[in-house]
Design an enzyme around this catalytic site. Structure first.
Site, mmCIF file in Angstrom:
data_model
loop_
_atom_site.group_PDB
_atom_site.id
_atom_site.type_symbol
_atom_site.label_atom_id
_atom_site.label_comp_id
_atom_site.label_asym_id
_atom_site.label_seq_id
_atom_site.Cartn_x
_atom_site.Cartn_y
_atom_site.Cartn_z
ATOM 1 N N ALA A 63 1.004 -1.146 0.049
ATOM 2 C CA ALA A 63 -0.128 -0.118 0.028
ATOM 3 C C ALA A 63 0.841 1.211 -0.069
ATOM 4 O O ALA A 63 2.031 1.227 0.439
ATOM 5 C CB ALA A 63 -0.812 0.061 1.158
ATOM 6 N N GLY A 108 0.689 -4.825 0.936
ATOM 7 C CA GLY A 108 -0.513 -5.066 0.295
ATOM 8 C C GLY A 108 -0.063 -5.707 -1.129
ATOM 9 O O GLY A 108 -1.176 -6.330 -1.840
ATOM 10 N N GLU A 111 -0.676 -9.303 -0.537
ATOM 11 C CA GLU A 111 -1.979 -9.469 -0.245
ATOM 12 C C GLU A 111 -2.852 -9.860 -1.802
ATOM 13 O O GLU A 111 -3.713 -10.486 -1.981
ATOM 14 C CB GLU A 111 -2.523 -8.702 0.686
ATOM 15 C CG GLU A 111 -2.056 -8.640 2.031
ATOM 16 C CD GLU A 111 -2.161 -7.489 2.976
ATOM 17 O OE1 GLU A 111 -2.233 -6.372 2.545
ATOM 18 O OE2 GLU A 111 -2.749 -7.644 4.137
ATOM 19 N N GLU A 131 4.786 -4.742 7.315
ATOM 20 C CA GLU A 131 4.052 -3.908 8.230
ATOM 21 C C GLU A 131 4.466 -3.330 9.509
ATOM 22 O O GLU A 131 4.486 -2.438 9.961
ATOM 23 C CB GLU A 131 2.598 -4.317 8.129
ATOM 24 C CG GLU A 131 1.818 -4.036 6.778
ATOM 25 C CD GLU A 131 1.971 -4.995 5.662
ATOM 26 O OE1 GLU A 131 2.891 -5.953 5.887
ATOM 27 O OE2 GLU A 131 1.199 -4.959 4.997
HETATM 28 C C1 HXC Z 1 4.986 4.275 -1.417
HETATM 29 C C2 HXC Z 1 6.824 3.460 -2.430
HETATM 30 C C3 HXC Z 1 6.534 2.206 -1.882
HETATM 31 C C4 HXC Z 1 5.350 2.195 -1.207
HETATM 32 C C5 HXC Z 1 8.338 2.132 -2.911
HETATM 33 N N1 HXC Z 1 7.775 3.155 -3.120
HETATM 34 N N2 HXC Z 1 7.378 1.389 -2.165
HETATM 35 N N3 HXC Z 1 5.894 4.480 -2.296
HETATM 36 N N4 HXC Z 1 4.538 3.324 -0.878
HETATM 37 N N5 HXC Z 1 5.136 0.918 -0.272
HETATM 38 C C6 HXC Z 1 8.493 4.462 -4.019
HETATM 39 C C7 HXC Z 1 9.725 4.659 -3.348
HETATM 40 O O1 HXC Z 1 9.452 5.889 -2.206
HETATM 41 C C8 HXC Z 1 10.524 5.537 -4.472
HETATM 42 O O2 HXC Z 1 9.842 6.787 -4.527
HETATM 43 C C9 HXC Z 1 10.248 4.311 -5.504
HETATM 44 O O3 HXC Z 1 8.843 3.833 -4.891
HETATM 45 C C10 HXC Z 1 11.411 3.459 -5.704
HETATM 46 O O4 HXC Z 1 11.563 2.843 -4.407
HETATM 47 P P1 HXC Z 1 13.049 2.844 -3.707
HETATM 48 O O5 HXC Z 1 12.694 2.701 -2.460
HETATM 49 O O6 HXC Z 1 13.797 3.967 -4.390
HETATM 50 O O7 HXC Z 1 13.579 1.383 -4.477
HETATM 51 P P2 HXC Z 1 14.757 0.590 -3.711
HETATM 52 O O8 HXC Z 1 15.885 1.228 -2.979
HETATM 53 O O9 HXC Z 1 15.065 -0.565 -5.049
HETATM 54 O O10 HXC Z 1 13.849 -0.284 -2.543
HETATM 55 C C11 HXC Z 1 12.732 -1.280 -2.937
HETATM 56 C C12 HXC Z 1 11.894 -1.572 -1.781
HETATM 57 C C13 HXC Z 1 11.673 -0.174 -1.021
HETATM 58 C C14 HXC Z 1 12.738 -2.449 -0.864
HETATM 59 C C15 HXC Z 1 10.571 -2.271 -2.119
HETATM 60 O O11 HXC Z 1 10.952 0.583 -1.897
HETATM 61 C C16 HXC Z 1 10.662 -0.457 0.119
HETATM 62 O O12 HXC Z 1 11.188 -1.045 1.153
HETATM 63 N N6 HXC Z 1 9.222 0.064 -0.132
HETATM 64 C C17 HXC Z 1 8.197 -0.012 0.831
HETATM 65 C C18 HXC Z 1 7.638 -1.791 1.055
HETATM 66 C C19 HXC Z 1 6.846 -1.874 2.218
HETATM 67 O O13 HXC Z 1 7.106 -1.460 3.490
HETATM 68 N N7 HXC Z 1 5.635 -2.083 2.022
HETATM 69 C C20 HXC Z 1 4.564 -2.517 2.397
HETATM 70 C C21 HXC Z 1 3.581 -1.230 2.921
HETATM 71 S S1 HXC Z 1 2.363 -0.948 4.083
HETATM 72 P P3 HXC Z 1 10.817 7.911 -4.877
HETATM 73 O O14 HXC Z 1 9.616 9.049 -5.382
HETATM 74 O O15 HXC Z 1 11.658 8.396 -3.719
HETATM 75 O O16 HXC Z 1 11.768 7.706 -6.333
HETATM 76 C C22 HXC Z 1 1.161 -2.294 3.414
HETATM 77 C C23 HXC Z 1 -0.203 -2.310 4.357
HETATM 78 C C24 HXC Z 1 -1.179 -2.815 3.525
HETATM 79 O O17 HXC Z 1 1.120 -2.670 2.377
HETATM 80 C C25 HXC Z 1 -2.355 -2.635 4.193
HETATM 81 C C26 HXC Z 1 -3.074 -1.633 4.287
HETATM 82 C C27 HXC Z 1 -4.454 -1.492 4.823
#
Ligand code: HXC
Length: 258
Positions: A63, A108, A111, A131
């Site tokens: 998400a 997400g 999911e 998360e």
């Molecule tokens: C918003 C995201 C994102 C996310 C990546 N991006 N994941 N933006 N939400 N979940 C964006 C980054 O900010 C960045 O934007 C661009 O995508 C590229 O990502 P990088 O981080 O630069 O890439 P990299 O270094 O290769 O790392 C990849 C990654 C990392 C390990 C996947 O992006 C990451 O940890 N993302 C978050 C993963 C996460 O925590 N997901 C769970 C979310 S909670 P910019 O603009 O800076 O280039 C969830 C809850 C669901 O899903 C239920 C809700 C009710």
């Protein structure tokens, strides 16, 4: 457009399309997903759907964290319910959904894959629930679907630790059906499976999905009764008559979906 969709020869191709944000699910993307799933249900020509992510790196990296950061607790609850209801549309559909996981499937994104019926992965796929490392918990069905698919022990280990696993480990845990080296191989295997599914009677495939998905929460006895009742209903279909007759007459069946 955050969600791309086209259909060809009975197969729908759905691509989550925010590659610059690793296909993270913001509210617009979820709403577009919902519209697409509803459209698929209306379209009788679509028998099977393949779901993948845009770009080289990610299926869906979760998400959208920037979006979630601004939510109030009540808005967060509504966001979780909207995501759950949206992904649940794949589970209540009688059409099989095949996930092609081409990179990160986190939170997400994991999911989304777990709500599909079959999960194919590219060798670079990474699965995980980060998360709790963000101070939240899975909210689009992950706690329920992962424990149902892989068991509570595995779900607890992955969800409590927030660690990522690769495609090989996911296959070992029964979370992935098959692994492919390249994106081309991944998509062509999914397409081939979709073609194979489409050769069969759609009503029978749909009822078999109902028996497995809905029967899962039932006791064995109730599940068997449910299976038998679906068997009885499918027996009244035109395609059941056609399939059984075709075998006896030593010819290929011609299914019409009736
Ligand atoms: C918003 C995201 C994102 C996310 C990546 N991006 N994941 N933006 N939400 N979940 C964006 C980054 O900010 C960045 O934007 C661009 O995508 C590229 O990502 P990088 O981080 O630069 O890439 P990299 O270094 O290769 O790392 C990849 C990654 C990392 C390990 C996947 O992006 C990451 O940890 N993302 C978050 C993963 C996460 O925590 N997901 C769970 C979310 S909670 P910019 O603009 O800076 O280039 C969830 C809850 C669901 O899903 C239920 C809700 C009710």
């Amino acid at each position: 457009m955050n969600v791309l969709f086209e259909s060809k020869n009975g197969t729908g191709y759905l691509t989550i399309n925010r590659p610059d944000k690793l296909n993270a699910l913001n509210i617009d993307t979820i709403n577009e997903l919902k519209e697409t799933f509803l459209k698929v249900e209306q379209d009788k020509t679509i028998k099977c759907v393949i779901v993948t992510g845009s770009g080289e790196k990610a299926f869906v990296a979760g998400a959208d964290i920037e979006y979630m950061q601004k939510l109030t607790p009540n808005e967060a609850l509504k966001f979780a319910r909207l995501g759950q209801e949206t992904l649940h549309l794949m589970e209540v559909s009688n059409k099989p959904y095949i996930a092609c996981v081409n990179g990160y499937a986190l939170g997400g994104g994991f999911e989304v894959a777990l709500s599909c019926d079959i999960i194919f992965a590219q060798v670079n796929a990474k699965f995980g629930f980060p998360e709790v490392s963000l101070g939240i918990l899975p909210g689009f069905g992950g706690t329920q679907n992962l424990s149902r698919l892989a068991g509570k022990l595995i779900a607890k280990e992955l969800i409590f630790s927030a660690k990522m696993i690769d495609a090989a480990k996911a296959k070992e845990l029964g979370i992935v059906n098959e692994i492919y080296q390249t994106r081309e191989e991944l998509l062509s295997a999914a397409k081939e499976l979709a073609v194979q599914i489409q050769k069969n009677a759609p009503l029978a495939v749909g009822f078999a999905k109902r028996a497995i998905v809905d029967g899962f929460g039932l006791s064995k006895e109730d599940g068997l009764r449910y299976e038998a009742s679906l068997f009885g209903v499918v027996f009244s279909s035109v395609d059941a008559k056609e399939g059984l007759s075709a075998f006896v007459e030593k010819r290929k069946p011609n299914y019409t979906g009736g």
